[in-house]
Structure formats: C-alpha cells, structure tokens
Design a protein around this motif. Sequence first.
Motif, PDB file in Angstrom:
ATOM      1  N   UNK A   1       0.832  -1.203   0.000  1.00  0.00           N
ATOM      2  CA  UNK A   1       0.000   0.000   0.000  1.00  0.00           C
ATOM      3  C   UNK A   1       0.865   1.251   0.000  1.00  0.00           C
ATOM      4  N   UNK A   2       1.962   1.234   0.760  1.00  0.00           N
ATOM      5  CA  UNK A   2       2.864   2.396   0.776  1.00  0.00           C
ATOM      6  C   UNK A   2       3.453   2.648  -0.607  1.00  0.00           C
ATOM      7  N   UNK A   3       3.864   1.584  -1.288  1.00  0.00           N
ATOM      8  CA  UNK A   3       4.438   1.727  -2.626  1.00  0.00           C
ATOM      9  C   UNK A   3       3.362   2.169  -3.619  1.00  0.00           C
ATOM     10  N   UNK A   4       2.168   1.574  -3.515  1.00  0.00           N
ATOM     11  CA  UNK A   4       1.076   1.976  -4.400  1.00  0.00           C
ATOM     12  C   UNK A   4       0.757   3.453  -4.261  1.00  0.00           C
ATOM     13  N   UNK A   5       0.736   3.937  -3.021  1.00  0.00           N
ATOM     14  CA  UNK A   5       0.467   5.363  -2.781  1.00  0.00           C
ATOM     15  C   UNK A   5       1.598   6.216  -3.353  1.00  0.00           C
ATOM     16  N   UNK A   6       2.841   5.766  -3.200  1.00  0.00           N
ATOM     17  CA  UNK A   6       3.979   6.523  -3.747  1.00  0.00           C
ATOM     18  C   UNK A   6       3.873   6.646  -5.258  1.00  0.00           C
ATOM     19  N   UNK A   7       3.453   5.574  -5.909  1.00  0.00           N
ATOM     20  CA  UNK A   7       3.301   5.617  -7.366  1.00  0.00           C
ATOM     21  C   UNK A   7       2.122   6.509  -7.773  1.00  0.00           C
ATOM     22  N   UNK A   8       1.033   6.446  -7.011  1.00  0.00           N
ATOM     23  CA  UNK A   8      -0.099   7.328  -7.305  1.00  0.00           C
ATOM     24  C   UNK A   8       0.327   8.792  -7.207  1.00  0.00           C
ATOM     25  N   UNK A   9       1.091   9.119  -6.163  1.00  0.00           N
ATOM     26  CA  UNK A   9       1.541  10.505  -6.001  1.00  0.00           C
ATOM     27  C   UNK A   9       2.424  10.930  -7.175  1.00  0.00           C
ATOM     28  N   UNK A  10       3.345  10.048  -7.551  1.00  0.00           N
ATOM     29  CA  UNK A  10       4.267  10.390  -8.638  1.00  0.00           C
ATOM     30  C   UNK A  10       3.503  10.644  -9.938  1.00  0.00           C
ATOM     31  N   UNK A  11       2.500   9.828 -10.204  1.00  0.00           N
ATOM     32  CA  UNK A  11       1.761   9.971 -11.461  1.00  0.00           C
ATOM     33  C   UNK A  11       0.831  11.176 -11.440  1.00  0.00           C
ATOM     34  N   UNK A  12       0.162  11.408 -10.309  1.00  0.00           N
ATOM     35  CA  UNK A  12      -0.744  12.565 -10.260  1.00  0.00           C
ATOM     36  C   UNK A  12       0.044  13.877 -10.294  1.00  0.00           C
TER      37      UNK A  12
END
Length: 591
Positions: free
Chosen positions: A231-242
């Motif tokens: 979940x931490x990695x998924x959130x990090x990727x979401x932040x990077x893309x948004x």
Amino acid sequence: MNDAARDDSLRLAQPADAHSQAEWEAATAAVLRKSGRLTADDADSLVWDKLTRTSLDGLRIAPLGLPGGTLADAARPSRAGAWDIRSLVSGLSGLDAKAANEAALVDLDGGVSSLWVAADETTDLAVLLDKVLLDLAPIVLDAPIGAVKVAQNLLALIAERGTGLHAATNLGADPMGALLRDLPLAPDEAFAELVDLARLAQGIGVRAIVVDATAAHDLGASDVQELGWSIAVGVAYLRALTEAGFSPAVAASLIEFRFAATDEQFPTIAKLRAARQLWARVLELSGAEGVEMRIHAVSSRPMLSKYDPYVNMLRGTVAAFAAGVGGADAVTVLPFDSANGVPDGFGRRIARNVSHLLIDESHVAAVADPAGGSFAVEQLTADMAAAGWEAFIHIEEEWEQGRDFSPFRDRIAAVSAEREKAIARRRRPITGLTEFPNLAETLPERPVDPLNERVVRYGASFEALRDAPATTKVFLATLGTVAQHTARATFATNLLAAGGIGVEVAGATSDAEDIAGKYRAAGAPPVVCLAGSDKTYAEWGAAAIAALREAGATHVIIAGKPDAVDAEVDDAASMGVDALAFLTATREKLA
C-alpha cells in the motif's frame, strides 16, 4: 438487507442440529482433557487459549469463527469465473532465450493464458517471444534494472511485427521493489522513468506498473509487512503519477499488484482480501473510487524446499487454491523444482496443471468469493487489514524523513529471525527438510537460476547442513527390543538426518555388554545416541552409557529427557529442542 434478514437467510441447519458456543467448548474441552492439555479443574472456556495461535504479526487466529462484526464489501473479489493462468519465463542474462521461448510456447499450448517475463537489457525479446501472439497473450514484464529499455525493446518488436499488445499487458515498472532488493538504481531517475513508462503505456492502452510485494516477502516479510509495503508503494506511485499530470483514476488503472501465496491457506486468503479492502480505501481518499484492484498472486519462492522438492507440489497446490479463493485475477504456480534452479518441462507442466485442476476439475472459480461470509476468514481479513494499515502508516511516516528502507528491512529481519527460530525448534515443520528427511535422495540437477538470488528461503540453515553432510555417522544405541526402542529411535534418526547426519543402528539389544560389542563392531564412532523407553533407561541405561564410554564414546546423547537415566550425558534431544543448535553441536563432535 438488514442483519436480521441476513441471519435468517443463512440459517440452513435444522433446530436439532443447532448448538451453542458452550456446547462446543464442552465437547472440545473433553478432547483436550484426554490429551492432557486441560485438567479436570480447568474451565471449558480455556479451550480458546489452548487452541488459538498467534501469527508472526501478533494476530490471534482462533480455532473457530464466531458471529460478530461487519462484512467488508470492499474486500470482496471482482473477478468472475476463471483466473488468468500465468507462467513465468526468464530471459535474464546467462540464460538461453531460445530454451525460454520453447518453454513459453509449450505453456501457452498447455493452457497458460499470459506470460510473466523476467528480463534485462540483454534479453533478446525477439527470440524469447518468437511465435507468441502478443495481441492474444498478455505479457507482464519484470525488469527491475533497465525497465524503460526492456519496454522499448517490446514496443520495437510489435512495431516490427505490425501487431498490437493485449490490453492486460503490463510494462512492469517497479523501482521501489528494486530498491528494496538493494539493486543498483538511482531513485530520482527511476521515478522519472516510471512516469515515462506510464505515458507510454497510456498511449498504447496497456498497464505500466507492478507493485511487487514479493520484493518484501522474498526477504522474509510477514503477511502484514507485505500488505503495508504494497500500500505504501502503491500510494507513492499514485503521487508520482498525479504530480506528473495523471488523474487519480487513470493513475490507479495503470497499476497492478503482485502478492505471494503461501501454503498457509487462510492467512493467504485473508491477505488478498485485506489488500483489496486497503487499496479501496486509498482510492476512496484519492478520488479514484471504483477503479478495480488487479491482483497477481504467485506461489511463495521462500517456502519452496530444495530437498525433497516433490513436496513443493503440495505447497504450490495449497497456495494456488488460496490465491484463487482469495480472488486473485492472475495466478502463477512456481514449478516444484524452482528452488533447485531453472525448472524443467515436467515441473512447468505440473505447475500450470495445478490451476487447470482447481478451475476445471474442482470448480473453485465457479463461486465468487467462496470464503466470504466465513466468520473466521472475515475476522482474519479485518484484523489483517487493520494491522496492514498501521504498517502502511508506519512506513509513510518513515519516508517523510527520506526514502530510507533500512528500518523496514530491519523489521523484516526481526520477523525472519522469529520464523527461523520456530523452524529451528520444529514448531513450523518443513516436510522433507526438518521433518522426514531422506539422506539417500538424489536432487534434480538444474541450471542456476538468477531469480533465486536475494531470496531468504525458509529453513535455509537446515539446507546448508544438508549441503555438506557429516562424513561420520552417529551410533544409535538402541536399548532393548525393537518394540521398546523404535519410537525414540525413529525420532532420533529423523532429527539427525535433518542435519545431514546418518546413523549406525545397533538393532535389538539385551544388555550393556551386547550394545558395547555392537558399538565396537560399528567402528566406535565418537558420538553415541541412546534410544529406548523410559523403563529401559531406568533398568540398564546407566550401565549402557558406562560400557559405551569405556569402549571409546566421547559424546553421549540421550533421546528423551536428560534425567531419564541415572548417569551423566553430554546432550539430550526431545520434542521442542532447538534442533539447529543441537545438530550443529553434534556435527562439531563428529568432526
């Protein structure tokens, strides 16, 4: 539907077949009293304490699920029907791309529906994917180093062929997983490449990112740690893309998750359901509610044993069943000989057929969320989701000070040490390795597989002992008739074999002089292990020890408690012994 109506609709038993919790406690307590685990004075309700076990994450897993709590709809799988049967093919440097292509074509012909391709910049994708219909078979790339280059090679291949890619194809970027595995990668450059791949994938209608939680699992992480990391990695990727201009919904649609499925059936089911619940909450908070989480489950690489590898077929089957029941969209069963190196054709066939048997013969995929509504699974899902969210928050707080993975690696190492301690004491048995080992087995010979690197395999310490077996045997001084000594002789033989130590068995004996004669005939090895009944130990165990020491024994072990014989012994082996420490010490005395 209100709770009362729901309860009425699920009441399938006749009134005469309905029983209370107190009745179950009384029946269970009666069994535990017969085995000595409860006394006559203990309350029946103590059966919960006796039968509840605690996971490595500290979660209490009760022996029976009880009504209560709410059912988490977000945990329910969205998959309808059969899962995607995905096989792993490797084109990493040093491996034969042509052989990998032949394996992939056989898999696809045998019913595999997608390919998980391990690659690097040296991989010849044109050879590896020769004759693979890329518009029909999804390809999921796994290139921790050089992800952009490998993706470009794939796009160049389809441009050359004049075809497209299946919509379920994934370019496989996962820089965080590579960093956790301590691979040489520059974080800033890796995240820039992540965004580039996302734009590339969006343009051709495929996915771009895999949150590979097996990066944590392979290092020894627990289920909750694996959830928190994902979940931490998924959130990090979401932040990077948004931050790069993607909408939350589009960013989420480009991400796929990969989790390990183990032979612990119910925790695996609960982990996949909890992951879905946690990610749904993240998307709800991110404004991307409604985007489905896609999960790829792969049978655990650390749980595979190099010794007696055929037992891995059973482990893989349980893992695949749990993955399917837990709602995985794609399932990979690693071949049973994966721990021995690059799997052969037989191992790959067995692996893919596991899913076929579960889907087509057992009809596991015919029911949506078959574990849903089970009080035990629902409670475990809720507990795991709550603990997973806390683990995620902990990682997030650490990353606010900089993306340092050292604290997380330290926590994984602590859990791994606890697991190994339980394995050493054989509280977590590994069949064929710590239990029922076969010193005479011939291991399958396979080429070295780079995918086995950076994997902390369970019971690796025992495998190291087996890799270099003791050259001298222990003399098993069996006291009395076969009936009198067989139980402890079998226990001692299996225990010693787990450390690569063979035994020379005395057989039926009548007295101390008899056993000393058989000891001398066996060459008088330095280490002796007594095996007999408590009654025999009391009758002539001390005399046997004296005779054996006089004949040359320098290290005397007793199978059982050390005070079972009225003589000094050098070591003892009984249930609960630290087997690893005992075997290491015994080998030192044999040297």
